[in-house]
Scaffold this motif. Structure first.
Motif, mmCIF file in Angstrom:
data_model
loop_
_atom_site.group_PDB
_atom_site.id
_atom_site.type_symbol
_atom_site.label_atom_id
_atom_site.label_comp_id
_atom_site.label_asym_id
_atom_site.label_seq_id
_atom_site.Cartn_x
_atom_site.Cartn_y
_atom_site.Cartn_z
ATOM 1 N N LEU A 153 21.013 -64.512 22.447
ATOM 2 C CA LEU A 153 20.034 -63.432 22.380
ATOM 3 C C LEU A 153 19.615 -63.173 20.944
ATOM 4 N N VAL A 154 18.331 -62.830 20.760
ATOM 5 C CA VAL A 154 17.843 -62.375 19.457
ATOM 6 C C VAL A 154 17.784 -60.854 19.408
ATOM 7 N N THR A 155 18.040 -60.200 20.547
ATOM 8 C CA THR A 155 18.090 -58.742 20.612
ATOM 9 C C THR A 155 19.511 -58.272 20.361
ATOM 10 N N GLY A 156 19.672 -57.361 19.433
ATOM 11 C CA GLY A 156 20.989 -56.825 19.146
ATOM 12 C C GLY A 156 21.429 -55.851 20.215
ATOM 13 N N MET A 157 22.698 -55.951 20.638
ATOM 14 C CA MET A 157 23.262 -55.066 21.644
ATOM 15 C C MET A 157 24.429 -54.311 21.008
ATOM 16 N N ARG A 158 24.421 -52.979 21.197
ATOM 17 C CA ARG A 158 25.474 -52.135 20.644
ATOM 18 C C ARG A 158 25.864 -51.084 21.676
ATOM 19 N N ALA A 159 27.172 -50.973 21.949
ATOM 20 C CA ALA A 159 27.681 -49.978 22.893
ATOM 21 C C ALA A 159 28.546 -48.980 22.133
ATOM 22 N N ARG A 160 28.382 -47.696 22.490
ATOM 23 C CA ARG A 160 29.177 -46.626 21.886
ATOM 24 C C ARG A 160 29.738 -45.737 22.992
ATOM 25 N N ASP A 161 30.917 -45.172 22.735
ATOM 26 C CA ASP A 161 31.476 -44.249 23.703
ATOM 27 C C ASP A 161 30.894 -42.862 23.480
ATOM 28 N N LEU A 162 31.375 -41.900 24.250
ATOM 29 C CA LEU A 162 30.815 -40.552 24.182
ATOM 30 C C LEU A 162 31.119 -39.850 22.865
ATOM 31 N N GLU A 163 32.078 -40.361 22.087
ATOM 32 C CA GLU A 163 32.371 -39.794 20.775
ATOM 33 C C GLU A 163 31.609 -40.474 19.653
ATOM 34 N N GLY A 164 30.806 -41.488 19.984
ATOM 35 C CA GLY A 164 30.032 -42.203 18.980
ATOM 36 C C GLY A 164 30.729 -43.414 18.412
ATOM 37 N N ARG A 165 31.920 -43.758 18.891
ATOM 38 C CA ARG A 165 32.670 -44.906 18.384
ATOM 39 C C ARG A 165 32.075 -46.195 18.946
ATOM 40 N N VAL A 166 31.852 -47.179 18.094
ATOM 41 C CA VAL A 166 31.270 -48.463 18.509
ATOM 42 C C VAL A 166 32.327 -49.242 19.277
ATOM 43 N N THR A 167 32.006 -49.623 20.504
ATOM 44 C CA THR A 167 32.938 -50.361 21.364
ATOM 45 C C THR A 167 32.523 -51.804 21.607
ATOM 46 N N TYR A 168 31.282 -52.155 21.300
ATOM 47 C CA TYR A 168 30.828 -53.536 21.550
ATOM 48 C C TYR A 168 29.600 -53.821 20.697
ATOM 49 N N VAL A 169 29.548 -55.020 20.125
ATOM 50 C CA VAL A 169 28.360 -55.538 19.440
ATOM 51 C C VAL A 169 28.259 -57.019 19.761
ATOM 52 N N ASN A 170 27.040 -57.526 19.846
ATOM 53 C CA ASN A 170 26.861 -58.952 20.093
ATOM 54 C C ASN A 170 26.541 -59.665 18.774
ATOM 55 N N PRO A 171 26.582 -60.988 18.757
ATOM 56 C CA PRO A 171 26.340 -61.711 17.497
ATOM 57 C C PRO A 171 24.976 -61.411 16.882
ATOM 58 N N ALA A 172 23.940 -61.189 17.728
ATOM 59 C CA ALA A 172 22.611 -60.907 17.171
ATOM 60 C C ALA A 172 22.620 -59.608 16.370
ATOM 61 N N PHE A 173 23.360 -58.599 16.828
ATOM 62 C CA PHE A 173 23.427 -57.341 16.090
ATOM 63 C C PHE A 173 24.155 -57.538 14.764
ATOM 64 N N CYS A 174 25.264 -58.291 14.783
ATOM 65 C CA CYS A 174 25.998 -58.545 13.544
ATOM 66 C C CYS A 174 25.144 -59.313 12.543
ATOM 67 N N GLN A 175 24.363 -60.284 13.043
ATOM 68 C CA GLN A 175 23.477 -61.030 12.159
ATOM 69 C C GLN A 175 22.373 -60.137 11.612
ATOM 70 N N MET A 176 21.940 -59.160 12.414
ATOM 71 C CA MET A 176 20.855 -58.278 12.000
ATOM 72 C C MET A 176 21.302 -57.351 10.869
ATOM 73 N N VAL A 177 22.533 -56.791 10.974
ATOM 74 C CA VAL A 177 23.007 -55.832 9.975
ATOM 75 C C VAL A 177 23.805 -56.501 8.862
#
Length: 672
Positions: free
Chosen positions: A311-335
């Motif tokens: 994927l070229v689209t970055g994916m980021r998941a956060r819990d209800l407290e705002g803690r990052v629980t998941y990122v995909n390689p496209a997001f890591c490459q983006m940031v």
């Protein structure tokens, strides 16, 4: 051998206890074996009774719902009749339509306040209500009139009803009509009680039950027994909630009590054996399905991993407290950060831009409160300090039970889009500058003629002043400065006029960045009035203005709006060059749309108008009806207006010609 007395007594009391427990267990097993079928029979009996009650309630609600629909239809028709919406000639059509829609209805009659029949679904009825309604029904009509709401009459046999079967039970519903507080008559709908059962009781319910409608004295009003009479084992009564009448729905099932198995032991063994075999088969199928599901899940995980990595689209998941629980390689490459530096972290995040930290914090607080922004643009910062423009889509993240566990964000790198937008903006500016230069090229001859007049006047006034000075010198007489003042004042005025024309041209053609300001439409017109007058004098066009003094300011770029005004006025003036001299009038009209908070400007001419084939392509680039035109004027005008959030349209002038209209957002006025 002699056994001691103590041991003998112990053996005597121990032997019966040793057999007592197996016998009790066997009796318990046999009791359970006989009790289970009896309990199953009782449960089946209770289930049948509960099902009968539920079905009876459903039938009662179905009948009541259909009666309520007919009541509503009569009420709406009565309201239309009382208010005069439905003329009397069409009332009979509406009555017949109700009869067609509700087959349980036997007749619908409209009576006036005196009981005279005004309209009926049956054209053969007498003209008086007493001839078609029973005394009990007439009494119910009086009650409905006093209560100001519809009432049902107790079902009874009607005499003289040609369409009803012999000895059929009929029920009348009276809906009073009121014109304000004045009684204006009533609508009377007649139901055939047997039709209520025939039309509203489903066939599957009638196959299993005998359904009856009974009166207050348990008199059967109507009955339907498709599968024969009921056995009286499973019965239920349910009163129909109809105002004015006492009717009860009685159901009697044709089913009898369930029977016990003829051979309980054989049946139990067979049932247990079949249950064991079925359990083994079910266990084998479950294991097979589980292995298949595990294989499919493994394939899905591999496919998902491959898809996420591509994927070229970055994916980021956060819990209800705002803690990052998941990122995909496209997001890591983006940031520009590896996953281990992002996962498990709470804000502030390392890729946040320092100068926009407050904006991030506010958005994060809203997300914790459950008020997340579904779509927004922002910037991320890489470790080397590079800013990356991104478009973020946020959506709730829910688990298998439908409970929200966090937020899932899709992040798009829009750097290329931003570069394209900037390039388009620069191209539009260049195109607008070229259009202004082309416009000035068309105005060059008129500009030279217009400047020739003030320059010639300046030359004449200065020559006259020099002649006065020369004569005073030759004659030796003193020179009165008052004689030179008029000539010099006129020369100065002409010089200012020429300078104003030159400044207008300079301001119009100069290149500048779009800059929105709060400016009045009158100020914009005054800035290009000299250029508009140049074109108007060439074709002898009169300009009329209708601009209110209290018109709000515009939030716009002055150069763009001046270009739009100059292009539209020039087109309007040129469109009237072949018109009669008395019709060469161009009107500039401005108004304020308070509902949308927009300032609307109309440029109205009395020219040749716009043909249909030209109108379809009027705003297309490089399309022009002029031999020397570039075909970009109106396209640039529409782009400039849409840049401000407005719209540019045109319409035919009712008195001949065309009306071009554009709107620009107004500056909000401060509350008083």
């Amino acid at each position: 051998m002699k056994i001691p007395l103590t041991f003998a007594r112990r053996l005597q009391f121990t032997s019966p206890l040793r057999w007592l427990l197996p016998v009790m267990l066997l009796l318990l097993f046999l009791s359970i074996l006989f009790w289970l079928p009896w309990q199953a029979r009782q449960m089946e009996s209770n289930e049948r009774q509960e099902q009968l009650i539920a079905d009876t309630l459903w039938v009662e609600q179905t009948i009541r719902f259909q009666l309520a629909r007919n009541e509503e239809s009569l009420y709406n028709l009565g309201t239309d009749i009382a208010s005069g919406v439905v003329p009397q000639a069409r009332v009979r059509e509406r009555l017949q339509q109700m009869l067609r829609n509700g087959r349980e209805l036997q007749r619908v009659v409209w009576l006036d306040a005196g009981g005279k029949v005004l309209a009926s679904s049956d054209s053969t009825l007498p003209q008086e209500a007493r001839a078609i309604l029973s005394p009990a029904s007439l009494t119910t009509g009086d009650n409905a009139r006093r209560l100001h709401r519809g009432q049902y009459a107790q079902p009874a046999q009607h005499s003289g009803f040609p369409d009803a079967p012999p000895r059929a039970m009929l029920m009348d519903y009276h809906q009073p009509l009121f014109d304000g507080q004045r009684y204006a008559g009533s609508l009377v709908a007649t139901y055939q009680i047997s039709s209520l059962l025939d039309e509203m009781v489903p066939w599957w319910f009638a196959q299993d039950n005998q359904i009856s409608l009974i009166g207050p004295d348990d008199k059967v009003l109507a009955r339907r027994a498709a599968a024969g009479p009921g056995h009286g084992v499973y019965t239920h009564k349910r009163a129909l909630d109809v105002p004015g009448a006492n009717i009860t729905l009685f159901t009697d099932s044709v089913k009898s009590q369930p029977k016990l198995l003829p051979n309980l032991l054989v049946g139990s063994v067979i049932a247990l054996s079949l249950g064991l075999l079925w359990s083994l088969l079910a266990l084998w199928r479950h294991i097979a399905r589980r292995l298949t599901a595990e294989g499919a899940l493994r394939q899905q995980m591999l496919f998902r991993t491959a898809m996420e990595n591509s994927l070229v689209t970055g994916m980021r998941a956060r819990d209800l407290e705002g803690r990052v629980t998941y990122v995909n390689p496209a997001f890591c490459q983006m940031v520009g950060y590896p996953p281990e530096e992002i996962l498990g972290r709470l804000p502030p995040m390392p890729y946040w831009v320092p100068e926009a930290m407050e904006e991030y914090q506010q958005r994060f607080v809203k997300a914790l409160a459950g008020n997340v922004t579904p779509q927004f643009e922002t910037y991320f910062q890489r470790p080397d300090g590079t800013h990356v423009p991104v478009l973020i889509f946020e959506a709730p993240l829910v688990d298998k039970n439908g409970k929200q566990t966090g937020w899932m964000g899709s992040v798009l790198d829009i750097s290329d889009r931003k570069r394209v937008e900037e390039l388009n903006r620069q191209q539009q500016e260049k195109l607008q500058t070229s259009s202004r230069l082309a416009t000035m090229g068309e105005l060059a001859s008129m500009l030279a003629h217009e400047l020739n007049q003030p320059l010639a006047a300046i030359s004449s006034y200065t020559t006259g002043a020099l002649n006065l000075i020369r004569r005073a010198i030759d004659s030796g007489a003193p020179l009165d400065p008052a004689t030179l003042k008029p000539a010099l004042e006129h020369a100065g005025a002409q010089a200012q006029r020429a300078g104003q024309i030159i400044r207008s041209v300079h301001d119009f053609v100069r290149k500048s960045e779009p800059q929105r300001q709060d400016v009045a439409i009158r100020t914009l017109l005054d800035g290009i009035r000299a250029l508009i007058d140049l074109q108007a004098r060439k074709y002898y066009v009169t300009i009329q203005e209708e601009i209110p003094l209290d018109l709000p300011l515009l939030r716009a770029d002055p150069v763009m709006i001046e270009q739009v005004l100059l292009n539209l006025t020039r087109n309007a003036i040129e469109a009237m060059q072949d018109a009669a001299p008395g019709r060469r009038i161009m009107r500039l009209r401005a108004s304020h749309d308070a509902q949308q908070d927009m300032v609307t400007v109309d440029v109205i001419d009395h020219g040749h108008g716009i043909a249909q084939d030209v109108a379809e392509r009027l705003f297309s680039p490089f399309f022009s009806t002029k031999s020397e035109g570039m075909g970009m004027g109106l396209n640039i005008c529409r782009t400039a207006i849409e840049f401000h959030g407005g719209a540019l349209t045109f319409s035919a002038n009712p008195t001949g010609g065309t009306i071009f209209t554009f709107s620009v957002p107004a500056v909000p006025r401060a509350p008083h």
